[in-house]
Scaffold this motif. Structure first.
Motif, PDB file in Angstrom:
ATOM      1  N   LEU A   1      50.043  45.881  42.599  1.00 53.53           N
ATOM      2  CA  LEU A   1      51.302  46.629  42.560  1.00 53.53           C
ATOM      3  C   LEU A   1      52.090  46.224  41.314  1.00 53.53           C
ATOM      4  CD1 LEU A   1      52.592  46.340  46.254  1.00 53.53           C
ATOM      5  CD2 LEU A   1      51.259  48.183  45.222  1.00 53.53           C
TER       6      LEU A   1
ATOM      7  N   GLY B   1      35.637  46.057  47.388  1.00 55.52           N
ATOM      8  CA  GLY B   1      36.189  44.714  47.236  1.00 55.52           C
ATOM      9  C   GLY B   1      36.955  44.529  45.937  1.00 55.52           C
TER      10      GLY B   1
ATOM     11  N   LYS C   1      40.187  42.250  46.442  1.00 55.02           N
ATOM     12  CA  LYS C   1      39.903  40.812  46.444  1.00 55.02           C
ATOM     13  C   LYS C   1      39.619  40.293  45.045  1.00 55.02           C
ATOM     14  CE  LYS C   1      38.074  39.559  50.948  1.00 55.02           C
ATOM     15  NZ  LYS C   1      36.828  39.668  51.714  1.00 55.02           N
TER      16      LYS C   1
ATOM     17  N   VAL D   1      43.166  45.593  42.188  1.00 54.28           N
ATOM     18  CA  VAL D   1      44.184  46.475  42.775  1.00 54.28           C
ATOM     19  C   VAL D   1      45.498  45.701  42.804  1.00 54.28           C
ATOM     20  CG1 VAL D   1      44.913  47.727  44.853  1.00 54.28           C
ATOM     21  CG2 VAL D   1      42.480  47.633  44.252  1.00 54.28           C
TER      22      VAL D   1
ATOM     23  N   ALA E   1      53.176  53.539  44.961  1.00 55.80           N
ATOM     24  CA  ALA E   1      52.853  52.532  45.973  1.00 55.80           C
ATOM     25  C   ALA E   1      53.365  52.990  47.333  1.00 55.80           C
ATOM     26  CB  ALA E   1      53.476  51.189  45.610  1.00 55.80           C
TER      27      ALA E   1
HETATM   28  P1  GDP Z   1      39.198  47.933  47.730  1.00 54.14           P
HETATM   29  O1  GDP Z   1      39.599  46.495  47.758  1.00 54.14           O
HETATM   30  O2  GDP Z   1      38.210  48.191  46.643  1.00 54.14           O
HETATM   31  O3  GDP Z   1      38.722  48.428  49.041  1.00 54.14           O
HETATM   32  O4  GDP Z   1      40.505  48.760  47.314  1.00 54.14           O
HETATM   33  P2  GDP Z   1      41.631  49.458  48.221  1.00 54.14           P
HETATM   34  O5  GDP Z   1      42.035  50.705  47.565  1.00 54.14           O
HETATM   35  O6  GDP Z   1      41.182  49.591  49.629  1.00 54.14           O
HETATM   36  O7  GDP Z   1      42.856  48.460  48.126  1.00 54.14           O
HETATM   37  C1  GDP Z   1      42.773  47.148  48.609  1.00 54.14           C
HETATM   38  C2  GDP Z   1      44.044  46.776  49.340  1.00 54.14           C
HETATM   39  O8  GDP Z   1      45.140  46.858  48.466  1.00 54.14           O
HETATM   40  C3  GDP Z   1      44.380  47.694  50.496  1.00 54.14           C
HETATM   41  O9  GDP Z   1      43.685  47.337  51.668  1.00 54.14           O
HETATM   42  C4  GDP Z   1      45.865  47.467  50.613  1.00 54.14           C
HETATM   43  O10 GDP Z   1      46.127  46.330  51.399  1.00 54.14           O
HETATM   44  C5  GDP Z   1      46.298  47.189  49.188  1.00 54.14           C
HETATM   45  N1  GDP Z   1      46.939  48.400  48.622  1.00 54.14           N
HETATM   46  C6  GDP Z   1      46.340  49.442  48.024  1.00 54.14           C
HETATM   47  N2  GDP Z   1      47.229  50.396  47.697  1.00 54.14           N
HETATM   48  C7  GDP Z   1      48.438  49.948  48.117  1.00 54.14           C
HETATM   49  C8  GDP Z   1      49.764  50.482  48.100  1.00 54.14           C
HETATM   50  O11 GDP Z   1      50.049  51.583  47.632  1.00 54.14           O
HETATM   51  N3  GDP Z   1      50.758  49.699  48.641  1.00 54.14           N
HETATM   52  C9  GDP Z   1      50.495  48.472  49.182  1.00 54.14           C
HETATM   53  N4  GDP Z   1      51.517  47.802  49.696  1.00 54.14           N
HETATM   54  N5  GDP Z   1      49.267  47.947  49.231  1.00 54.14           N
HETATM   55  C10 GDP Z   1      48.247  48.671  48.709  1.00 54.14           C
END
Ligand code: GDP
Ligand code: MN
Length: 377
Positions: free
Chosen positions: A61, A52, A55, A59, A93
């Motif tokens: 961009l 999470g 959220k 995380v 990204a």
């Molecule tokens: P978590 O929230 O801890 O599960 O972290 P994640 O690595 O799964 O990232 C959360 C969300 O960020 C992902 O479900 C994507 O929607 C978004 N995200 C992560 N990396 C990228 C990327 O390289 N490009 C884009 N457009 N979205 C990303």
């Protein structure tokens, strides 16, 4: 033992080419120069052992140098559900068309490793399972048969995965399962497994847990720089006692697993929350007690420490010696409450009375209450 995203991805990269690796750093300037090298936009991700992150704002961009600096600085001191962010993973990204979910984990109700896959990824899978169960595949894996490819293909199609991606997804799932078996993993979760605008399938996130009892044959995995709590656990092991990190703020030291658990209950009953389980074992010498106490005190969340010793083969005077040594070396950061009874406890109490001004009692509940009270001040 749990791995951070980038550590899990390192392990995956031994078998997969489509892993979103990148740079791991704690330096915002390094994020910028890496961004310039690989080209913007980049994604900057907090490396903590909790899901999470997206959220929680961990995380993001970054489309240019300024954003990269700003976002890195923001994410770096962040606290995500009690986990302090000290490292970032920076990657190119990806243009996301679709987010899928895949995990292989031990399912106790099936008594088998179980595959979960869904074309509704990137979000909480429990919620998807609740709202659109037809989109979630759950398949127990027979250890004697491995993954049943034909059955899997059918299920994937049935769950809405487009046929042109089925072969590759099956390959990824099959290799993942082999990795899980070879590395003694109890969890491998990729959420999201991403389909890019260019129709590539990429491992964008990773949660990985290795079975703690597999250390003897997975030394490579256990040497991947583990989390702080974990290294405390390992330090404890090397010093001859057992330690389990918990979420509370009352440090606990005792002898014998049963007594330590009773001590934790006593603290809970007194309205407190244990910061750890620590069993110095039977017959502990002063040196062990000293190390144990230092370890518990080293946890920044700890506000008071309750030492509960019931002397049997463990001698009260040895325990007292260890305690006196530590507190005389440096005054303790937090109040310490001691309950000492049993073998040689009188000698022990004598040492503590003469050499320290710690509060000592032989009644467990009383000690628990004062530890909680002192910790609350
Ligand atoms: P978590 O929230 O801890 O599960 O972290 P994640 O690595 O799964 O990232 C959360 C969300 O960020 C992902 O479900 C994507 O929607 C978004 N995200 C992560 N990396 C990228 C990327 O390289 N490009 C884009 N457009 N979205 C990303
Ligand atoms: Mn994720």
């Amino acid at each position: 033992m749990d791995f951070k995203e980038y550590q899990g991805k390192q392990v995956l990269a031994e078998r997969f080419e489509n892993v979103a690796l990148g740079l791991v750093t704690s330096d915002p300037n390094a994020v910028v120069s890496y961004g310039c090298e690989i080209g913007f936009p980049i994604v900057i991700k907090a490396q903590v052992l909790i899901g999470g992150r997206g959220k929680a704002g961990g995380v993001k961009l970054a489309f240019n140098k300024d954003e990269a600096i700003q976002i890195s600085k923001n994410i770096l001191g962040m606290d995500i559900k009690g986990h302090k962010v000290e490292e970032l993973l920076v990657s190119k990204a990806v243009d996301i068309k679709d987010e899928w979910y895949m995990s292989i984990t031990f399912d106790r109700s099936n008594r088998a490793m179980t595959l979960i896959f869904s074309i509704e990824g990137g979000v909480d899978i429990e919620q998807v399972a609740h709202e659109s169960p037809e989109k979630v595949i759950k398949m127990p894996i027979n250890p004697l048969k491995d993954i049943e490819i034909l059955k899997l293909e059918k299920e994937l199609l049935g769950s809405g995965l487009k046929s042109k991606y089925v072969d590759e997804v099956v390959k990824i799932i099959d290799s993942s399962y082999r990795l899980v078996v070879d590395k003694d993993l109890t969890l491998l979760e990729v959420n999201p497994l991403v389909l890019t605008e260019e129709d590539e399938i990429i491992i964008l996130d990773c949660k990985m847990t290795v079975d703690d009892t597999a250390e003897f044959r997975q030394s490579n995995l256990f040497n991947l720089d583990p989390k702080k709590e974990e290294s405390r656990e390992q330090l404890a092991k090397s010093q001859g006692f057992s330690y389990v990190h918990l979420d509370g703020d009352i440090g606990i030291v005792g002898n014998g697993a049963g007594l330590v658990m009773a001590t934790m209950d006593a603290v809970k009953n007194a309205g407190g929350d244990p910061a750890n389980f620590l069993d110095i074992g039977g017959g502990a010498k002063a040196e062990v007690v000293r190390n144990a106490l230092k370890l518990v005190e080293g946890n920044p969340k700890v506000k008071s420490i309750f030492i509960n010793v019931f002397g049997g083969i463990t001698r009260g005077d040895e325990v007292a010696r260890g305690i006196a040594d530590v507190v005389n070396e440096a005054p303790p950061r937090v109040p310490i409450v001691i309950r000492l009874t049993g073998t040689r406890s009188e000698e022990g109490l004598e040492i503590l009375k003469n050499e320290t001004d710690l509060s000592v009692t032989d009644v467990m509940d009383e000690a628990a209450e004062s530890a909680v009270r002192l910790g609350g001040q």
